[in-house]
Design a protein around this motif. Structure first.
Motif, PDB file in Angstrom:
ATOM      1  N   HIS A   1      31.272  52.132  59.160  1.00 22.13           N
ATOM      2  CA  HIS A   1      30.422  52.471  58.024  1.00 22.13           C
ATOM      3  C   HIS A   1      29.552  51.281  57.599  1.00 22.13           C
ATOM      4  CE1 HIS A   1      32.772  55.990  57.981  1.00 22.13           C
ATOM      5  NE2 HIS A   1      33.795  55.534  57.299  1.00 22.13           N
ATOM      6  N   TYR A   2      29.896  50.092  58.065  1.00 22.67           N
ATOM      7  CA  TYR A   2      29.170  48.891  57.666  1.00 22.67           C
ATOM      8  C   TYR A   2      27.981  48.650  58.584  1.00 22.67           C
ATOM      9  CZ  TYR A   2      32.656  47.551  61.146  1.00 22.67           C
ATOM     10  OH  TYR A   2      33.470  47.526  62.248  1.00 22.67           O
ATOM     11  N   THR A   3      27.074  47.797  58.135  1.00 25.99           N
ATOM     12  CA  THR A   3      25.915  47.422  58.947  1.00 25.99           C
ATOM     13  C   THR A   3      25.854  45.909  59.197  1.00 25.99           C
ATOM     14  OG1 THR A   3      24.544  47.294  56.950  1.00 25.99           O
ATOM     15  CG2 THR A   3      24.536  49.381  58.155  1.00 25.99           C
ATOM     16  N   ARG A   4      26.435  45.115  58.326  1.00 18.84           N
ATOM     17  CA  ARG A   4      26.391  43.655  58.459  1.00 18.84           C
ATOM     18  C   ARG A   4      27.363  43.209  59.557  1.00 18.84           C
ATOM     19  NH1 ARG A   4      26.741  42.055  52.113  1.00 18.84           N
ATOM     20  NH2 ARG A   4      26.605  39.896  52.847  1.00 18.84           N
ATOM     21  N   CYS A   5      26.862  42.435  60.513  1.00 17.44           N
ATOM     22  CA  CYS A   5      27.647  41.950  61.653  1.00 17.44           C
ATOM     23  C   CYS A   5      28.315  43.116  62.378  1.00 17.44           C
ATOM     24  CB  CYS A   5      28.702  40.934  61.199  1.00 17.44           C
ATOM     25  SG  CYS A   5      28.048  39.488  60.372  1.00 17.44           S
ATOM     26  N   ARG A   6      27.584  44.220  62.510  1.00 12.74           N
ATOM     27  CA  ARG A   6      28.184  45.429  63.082  1.00 12.74           C
ATOM     28  C   ARG A   6      28.726  45.189  64.485  1.00 12.74           C
ATOM     29  NH1 ARG A   6      27.750  49.572  66.446  1.00 12.74           N
ATOM     30  NH2 ARG A   6      28.150  51.713  65.718  1.00 12.74           N
ATOM     31  N   ARG A   7      27.915  44.569  65.354  1.00 12.06           N
ATOM     32  CA  ARG A   7      28.351  44.393  66.736  1.00 12.06           C
ATOM     33  C   ARG A   7      29.622  43.569  66.817  1.00 12.06           C
ATOM     34  NH1 ARG A   7      28.050  40.320  69.878  1.00 12.06           N
ATOM     35  NH2 ARG A   7      26.487  39.227  68.638  1.00 12.06           N
ATOM     36  N   GLU A   8      29.660  42.431  66.140  1.00  9.50           N
ATOM     37  CA  GLU A   8      30.832  41.557  66.218  1.00  9.50           C
ATOM     38  C   GLU A   8      32.083  42.243  65.676  1.00  9.50           C
ATOM     39  OE1 GLU A   8      27.200  38.861  65.730  1.00  9.50           O
ATOM     40  OE2 GLU A   8      27.943  40.751  64.886  1.00  9.50           O
ATOM     41  N   ARG A   9      31.927  42.980  64.591  1.00 10.51           N
ATOM     42  CA  ARG A   9      33.088  43.622  63.978  1.00 10.51           C
ATOM     43  C   ARG A   9      33.611  44.776  64.824  1.00 10.51           C
ATOM     44  NH1 ARG A   9      30.917  43.881  57.784  1.00 10.51           N
ATOM     45  NH2 ARG A   9      33.002  44.667  57.238  1.00 10.51           N
ATOM     46  N   VAL A  10      32.705  45.551  65.392  1.00 13.39           N
ATOM     47  CA  VAL A  10      33.136  46.639  66.270  1.00 13.39           C
ATOM     48  C   VAL A  10      33.830  46.072  67.506  1.00 13.39           C
ATOM     49  CG1 VAL A  10      32.326  48.473  67.803  1.00 13.39           C
ATOM     50  CG2 VAL A  10      31.443  48.321  65.471  1.00 13.39           C
ATOM     51  N   GLU A  11      33.277  45.010  68.061  1.00 16.30           N
ATOM     52  CA  GLU A  11      33.900  44.401  69.232  1.00 16.30           C
ATOM     53  C   GLU A  11      35.292  43.880  68.899  1.00 16.30           C
ATOM     54  OE1 GLU A  11      29.759  43.058  71.526  1.00 16.30           O
ATOM     55  OE2 GLU A  11      31.100  41.523  70.715  1.00 16.30           O
ATOM     56  N   ALA A  12      35.462  43.342  67.689  1.00 19.80           N
ATOM     57  CA  ALA A  12      36.779  42.861  67.262  1.00 19.80           C
ATOM     58  C   ALA A  12      37.768  44.025  67.157  1.00 19.80           C
ATOM     59  CB  ALA A  12      36.673  42.136  65.920  1.00 19.80           C
ATOM     60  N   VAL A  13      37.324  45.128  66.576  1.00 19.58           N
ATOM     61  CA  VAL A  13      38.201  46.294  66.426  1.00 19.58           C
ATOM     62  C   VAL A  13      38.636  46.826  67.784  1.00 19.58           C
ATOM     63  CG1 VAL A  13      38.283  48.709  65.681  1.00 19.58           C
ATOM     64  CG2 VAL A  13      37.327  46.973  64.159  1.00 19.58           C
ATOM     65  N   MET A  14      37.682  47.005  68.703  1.00 24.89           N
ATOM     66  CA  MET A  14      38.016  47.579  69.996  1.00 24.89           C
ATOM     67  C   MET A  14      38.908  46.642  70.813  1.00 24.89           C
ATOM     68  SD  MET A  14      36.676  50.383  69.433  1.00 24.89           S
ATOM     69  CE  MET A  14      37.329  51.105  70.939  1.00 24.89           C
ATOM     70  N   ALA A  15      38.646  45.332  70.739  1.00 28.29           N
ATOM     71  CA  ALA A  15      39.495  44.367  71.450  1.00 28.29           C
ATOM     72  C   ALA A  15      40.908  44.386  70.889  1.00 28.29           C
ATOM     73  CB  ALA A  15      38.895  42.966  71.345  1.00 28.29           C
ATOM     74  N   CYS A  16      41.016  44.498  69.565  1.00 25.42           N
ATOM     75  CA  CYS A  16      42.328  44.528  68.919  1.00 25.42           C
ATOM     76  C   CYS A  16      43.105  45.774  69.329  1.00 25.42           C
ATOM     77  CB  CYS A  16      42.154  44.479  67.405  1.00 25.42           C
ATOM     78  SG  CYS A  16      43.702  44.627  66.473  1.00 25.42           S
ATOM     79  N   VAL A  17      42.442  46.930  69.317  1.00 28.60           N
ATOM     80  CA  VAL A  17      43.112  48.185  69.679  1.00 28.60           C
ATOM     81  C   VAL A  17      43.569  48.158  71.137  1.00 28.60           C
ATOM     82  CG1 VAL A  17      42.770  50.663  70.008  1.00 28.60           C
ATOM     83  CG2 VAL A  17      41.951  49.564  67.921  1.00 28.60           C
ATOM     84  N   LEU A  18      42.716  47.668  72.025  1.00 30.33           N
ATOM     85  CA  LEU A  18      43.077  47.570  73.437  1.00 30.33           C
ATOM     86  C   LEU A  18      44.285  46.652  73.620  1.00 30.33           C
ATOM     87  CD1 LEU A  18      42.533  48.019  76.457  1.00 30.33           C
ATOM     88  CD2 LEU A  18      40.867  46.143  76.347  1.00 30.33           C
ATOM     89  N   ASN A  19      44.256  45.519  72.963  1.00 29.52           N
ATOM     90  CA  ASN A  19      45.357  44.563  73.058  1.00 29.52           C
ATOM     91  C   ASN A  19      46.652  45.163  72.519  1.00 29.52           C
ATOM     92  OD1 ASN A  19      45.822  41.986  74.080  1.00 29.52           O
ATOM     93  ND2 ASN A  19      45.862  41.056  72.056  1.00 29.52           N
ATOM     94  N   LEU A  20      46.543  45.876  71.402  1.00 27.36           N
ATOM     95  CA  LEU A  20      47.721  46.480  70.779  1.00 27.36           C
ATOM     96  C   LEU A  20      48.317  47.559  71.687  1.00 27.36           C
ATOM     97  CD1 LEU A  20      49.528  46.669  68.261  1.00 27.36           C
ATOM     98  CD2 LEU A  20      47.960  48.401  67.377  1.00 27.36           C
ATOM     99  N   ALA A  21      47.453  48.387  72.315  1.00 29.63           N
ATOM    100  CA  ALA A  21      47.937  49.429  73.217  1.00 29.63           C
ATOM    101  C   ALA A  21      48.727  48.819  74.373  1.00 29.63           C
ATOM    102  CB  ALA A  21      46.763  50.253  73.744  1.00 29.63           C
ATOM    103  N   ARG A  22      48.260  47.703  74.877  1.00 22.24           N
ATOM    104  CA  ARG A  22      48.977  47.033  75.958  1.00 22.24           C
ATOM    105  C   ARG A  22      50.303  46.457  75.466  1.00 22.24           C
ATOM    106  NH1 ARG A  22      43.440  44.103  78.086  1.00 22.24           N
ATOM    107  NH2 ARG A  22      42.877  45.662  79.667  1.00 22.24           N
ATOM    108  N   TRP A  23      50.289  45.912  74.260  1.00 23.30           N
ATOM    109  CA  TRP A  23      51.485  45.249  73.739  1.00 23.30           C
ATOM    110  C   TRP A  23      52.594  46.258  73.454  1.00 23.30           C
ATOM    111  CZ3 TRP A  23      54.709  44.930  69.522  1.00 23.30           C
ATOM    112  CH2 TRP A  23      55.503  43.785  69.450  1.00 23.30           C
ATOM    113  N   VAL A  24      52.270  47.353  72.745  1.00 21.50           N
ATOM    114  CA  VAL A  24      53.316  48.313  72.358  1.00 21.50           C
ATOM    115  C   VAL A  24      53.857  49.084  73.559  1.00 21.50           C
ATOM    116  CG1 VAL A  24      52.418  48.567  70.015  1.00 21.50           C
ATOM    117  CG2 VAL A  24      51.660  50.160  71.795  1.00 21.50           C
ATOM    118  N   SER A  25      53.071  49.134  74.658  1.00 21.62           N
ATOM    119  CA  SER A  25      53.528  49.849  75.852  1.00 21.62           C
ATOM    120  C   SER A  25      54.179  48.916  76.869  1.00 21.62           C
ATOM    121  CB  SER A  25      52.349  50.578  76.513  1.00 21.62           C
ATOM    122  OG  SER A  25      51.378  49.647  76.988  1.00 21.62           O
ATOM    123  N   GLY A  26      54.370  47.668  76.491  1.00 27.39           N
ATOM    124  CA  GLY A  26      54.988  46.713  77.410  1.00 27.39           C
ATOM    125  C   GLY A  26      54.104  46.348  78.575  1.00 27.39           C
ATOM    126  N   GLY A  27      52.793  46.437  78.359  1.00 26.46           N
ATOM    127  CA  GLY A  27      51.831  46.045  79.383  1.00 26.46           C
ATOM    128  C   GLY A  27      51.497  47.128  80.378  1.00 26.46           C
TER     129      GLY A  27
END
Length: 332
Positions: free
Chosen positions: A131-157
């Motif tokens: 919903h935000y516009t300020r630093c949109r690219r960086e923030r979206v990239e942070a969210v997607m990287a975090c979700v990807l990392n979390l999916a790997r972590w909770v599934s044991g890789g």
């Protein structure tokens, strides 16, 4: 006076303090000193207003001078930075259950965007709509990287995504993205999403705990109810999703406010009716086009005077025309 200030902050869209701490810790590791005047305004407890989080991101991105600061930050975040939601996701029995929980309870982490699940044949897309516009690219990239990392972590890789896709164009060499995320990365797409095989939803999670999950669910429901009642922006967006043709005065009337009072209260939350309406209409129009609606039907549904007016608005929102969006949507 201090109590009034805290009450005003409680009425704004916000982000959990743990997520804000993740940004500050990342800045500290990188040797980045954020302005003392900004740090002094961050609440010592509770949640960080989204408008203040905007300033934190701007200061961090400006000071870092790193085009991939969002990716690096997202990969550095851990379960604790997601507050109660992180523990809830961890305790789920399968990846599919965790994804459903993320879609439902993500506002506890932050009210800056929405998650949704879409299914395309044998593939599942976890779509993030900011919903935000300020630093949109960086923030979206942070969210997607975090979700990807979390999916790997909770599934044991064992989790392997097909690809991550972004609306924005790359800010560095595409192969650098792929090296950091260890997955294929696509740019200039119709939405920001983590894409993977639908069969992975059955993946068991390594720290599944049904009793803990049920306990955390009760806590999450209570917190979410409090957030839903606090944010005027969320109420405005909900009304617009139900009645996309409504204008400011009609929405204000439904909320028991004058149009002018609504404008002032949204300004206090760091947003405006125009921005909220544009965000909702963009999301609705993209969904309508994905569901097979024609450009004319979509324009009519959203209350545009004619097809040309809708096309101009859509291009302003997304940087592409509805026709181009439909072509991109059909790409594998």
């Amino acid at each position: 006076e201090h109590r009034l200030i805290k009450d005003d902050m409680a009425d704004q869209p916000s982000v959990t303090q743990q997520f804000t701490q993740g940004i500050l810790q990342s800045a500290q590791r990188a040797g980045i000193a954020l302005p003392d005047s900004l740090l002094a305004r961050l609440p010592g407890d509770g949640r960080t207003p989204l408008a203040l989080q905007d300033e934190v991101w701007e200061a961090y991105c400006h000071a870092s001078q790193d085009p991939l600061v969002g990716i690096r930050l997202g990969l550095s975040l851990h379960v604790g930075h997601l507050d109660l939601v992180g523990m809830l996701l961890m305790s789920c029995e399968t990846l599919g259950e965790a994804l459903d929980m993320l879609v439902e309870y993500h506002p506890i982490v932050g009210e800056g965007g929405d998650f949704s699940l879409e299914f395309h044949g044998t593939r599942c897309h976890l779509v993030y709509s900011p919903h935000y516009t300020r630093c949109r690219r960086e923030r979206v990239e942070a969210v997607m990287a975090c979700v990807l990392n979390l999916a790997r972590w909770v599934s044991g890789g064992t989790f392997e995504g097909c690809h991550v896709q972004f609306v924005s164009e790359p800010s560095a060499a595409p192969e650098t993205y792929q090296s950091l995320l260890a997955v294929d990365v696509l740019f200039g797409r119709q939405n920001d999403a983590l894409c993977f095989s639908e069969s992975l939803q059955a993946t068991p999670l390594i720290q599944a705990n049904a009793a803990m999950r049920d306990h955390l669910l009760r806590l999450a429901d209570a917190i979410l109810a409090g957030l839903d009642s606090a944010s005027l922006s969320a109420q405005v967006q909900q009304l617009l999703r139900q009645h996309p043709r409504w204008g400011k005065e009609r929405v204000a009337e439904q909320l028991g406010l004058s149009g002018r009072h609504l404008v002032r209260k949204l300004q206090d939350e760091g947003t405006s009716f125009r921005l909220l309406r544009a965000s909702v209409l963009q999301h609705l129009s993209e969904q309508c086009l994905r569901d097979g609606g024609t450009i004319a039907q979509t324009a009519e549904r959203l209350g545009f005077s004619d097809e040309s007016a809708f096309v101009k608005a859509f291009k302003r929102w997304s940087g592409t025309t509805p026709a181009q969006f439909r072509v991109a949507m059909s790409d594998p």
